[in-house]
Design a protein around this motif. Structure first.
Motif, PDB file in Angstrom:
ATOM      1  N   GLU A 154       0.888  -1.229  -0.072  1.00 11.40           N
ATOM      2  CA  GLU A 154       0.158   0.023  -0.079  1.00 11.40           C
ATOM      3  C   GLU A 154       0.960   1.460  -0.076  1.00 11.40           C
ATOM      4  O   GLU A 154       2.053   1.324   0.506  1.00 11.40           O
ATOM      5  N   CYS A 211       3.780   2.562   2.238  1.00  8.57           N
ATOM      6  CA  CYS A 211       4.399   1.461   3.306  1.00  8.57           C
ATOM      7  C   CYS A 211       5.552   0.750   2.373  1.00  8.57           C
ATOM      8  O   CYS A 211       5.458   0.538   1.252  1.00  8.57           O
ATOM      9  N   LYS A 250       6.907  -4.569   5.427  1.00  8.81           N
ATOM     10  CA  LYS A 250       5.796  -5.459   6.380  1.00  8.81           C
ATOM     11  C   LYS A 250       6.407  -6.647   7.119  1.00  8.81           C
ATOM     12  O   LYS A 250       6.990  -7.603   6.180  1.00  8.81           O
ATOM     13  N   SER A 262       8.780  -3.371  -0.468  1.00  5.99           N
ATOM     14  CA  SER A 262       8.056  -2.631  -1.360  1.00  5.99           C
ATOM     15  C   SER A 262       8.897  -2.633  -2.578  1.00  5.99           C
ATOM     16  O   SER A 262      10.203  -2.552  -2.691  1.00  5.99           O
ATOM     17  N   GLU A 282      11.996  -4.255   9.753  1.00  6.05           N
ATOM     18  CA  GLU A 282      11.042  -5.313   9.957  1.00  6.05           C
ATOM     19  C   GLU A 282      11.481  -6.714  10.881  1.00  6.05           C
ATOM     20  O   GLU A 282      10.720  -7.175  11.298  1.00  6.05           O
ATOM     21  N   GLU A 292      -0.651   4.104  11.224  1.00  3.90           N
ATOM     22  CA  GLU A 292       0.227   3.095  11.044  1.00  3.90           C
ATOM     23  C   GLU A 292       1.454   3.553  10.750  1.00  3.90           C
ATOM     24  O   GLU A 292       1.782   4.681  10.122  1.00  3.90           O
ATOM     25  N   GLY A 293       2.481   2.961  11.610  1.00  2.00           N
ATOM     26  CA  GLY A 293       4.019   3.299  11.333  1.00  2.00           C
ATOM     27  C   GLY A 293       4.396   4.427  12.109  1.00  2.00           C
ATOM     28  O   GLY A 293       5.550   4.807  11.926  1.00  2.00           O
ATOM     29  N   GLU A 315       6.852   0.626  17.254  1.00  2.00           N
ATOM     30  CA  GLU A 315       7.842   1.468  16.341  1.00  2.00           C
ATOM     31  C   GLU A 315       9.009   1.990  16.999  1.00  2.00           C
ATOM     32  O   GLU A 315       9.961   2.067  16.367  1.00  2.00           O
ATOM     33  N   GLU A 359      10.218   5.124   7.078  1.00  2.00           N
ATOM     34  CA  GLU A 359       8.780   4.943   7.102  1.00  2.00           C
ATOM     35  C   GLU A 359       8.232   3.722   6.668  1.00  2.00           C
ATOM     36  O   GLU A 359       7.450   3.714   5.815  1.00  2.00           O
ATOM     37  N   ALA A 360       8.328   2.820   7.629  1.00  2.00           N
ATOM     38  CA  ALA A 360       8.188   1.546   7.290  1.00  2.00           C
ATOM     39  C   ALA A 360       6.982   1.172   8.327  1.00  2.00           C
ATOM     40  O   ALA A 360       6.928   1.625   9.479  1.00  2.00           O
ATOM     41  N   LEU A 361       6.485   0.095   8.027  1.00  2.00           N
ATOM     42  CA  LEU A 361       5.289  -0.215   8.930  1.00  2.00           C
ATOM     43  C   LEU A 361       5.750  -1.589   9.788  1.00  2.00           C
ATOM     44  O   LEU A 361       6.436  -2.497   8.992  1.00  2.00           O
TER      45      LEU A 361
END
Ligand SMILES: [Zn+2]
Length: 115
Positions: free
Chosen positions: A29, A32, A35, A45, A61, A94-95, A102, A113-115
């Motif tokens: 998304e 993002c 994940k 990504s 992650e 989120e994130g 986080e 800026e990662a989840l």
């Protein structure tokens, strides 16, 4: 008695990657970059082309996977669960680096800026 040395040998330094975490490049998304999945895999990504960017996201992650493995972090479609407290996704950015899971990840890795 052998001396137990926690974490010794587990620091991953490219290009010698002995980690078995499956990593997949995928369309994520917007906004993002990575994940960490409950099943122990990491998605990165497809928009990340530089190896150093991918490495940073993967390191980030991996902190989340560690949190999941030790039982602090869990999530489903509705909410994220941190140490028994639930954070509904509808009310959460989120994130956001201020979220407790986080905070730990950003403290241990570069800012991404990662989840
Ligand atoms: Zn994160």
């Amino acid at each position: 008695m052998p001396t137990f040395k926690p974490n010794k040998g587990f620091k991953i330094t490219p290009p010698v990657d002995v980690d078995w975490t499956p990593i997949y490049t995928s369309k994520l998304e917007s906004g993002c970059l990575g994940k960490g999945n409950i099943n122990g895999t990491i998605l990165v990504s497809e928009e990340l082309h530089e190896d150093k960017d991918r490495e940073s996201v993967i390191e980030h992650e991996k902190v989340h996977l560690d949190q999941i493995k030790r039982g602090d972090l869990d999530y489903d479609d509705q909410a994220v669960y941190w140490k028994g407290k639930s954070y509904p996704r509808s009310k959460m950015a989120e994130g956001n680096p201020n979220l407790p899971w986080e905070k730990e990840a950003y403290k241990k890795t570069d800012d991404y800026e990662a989840l």
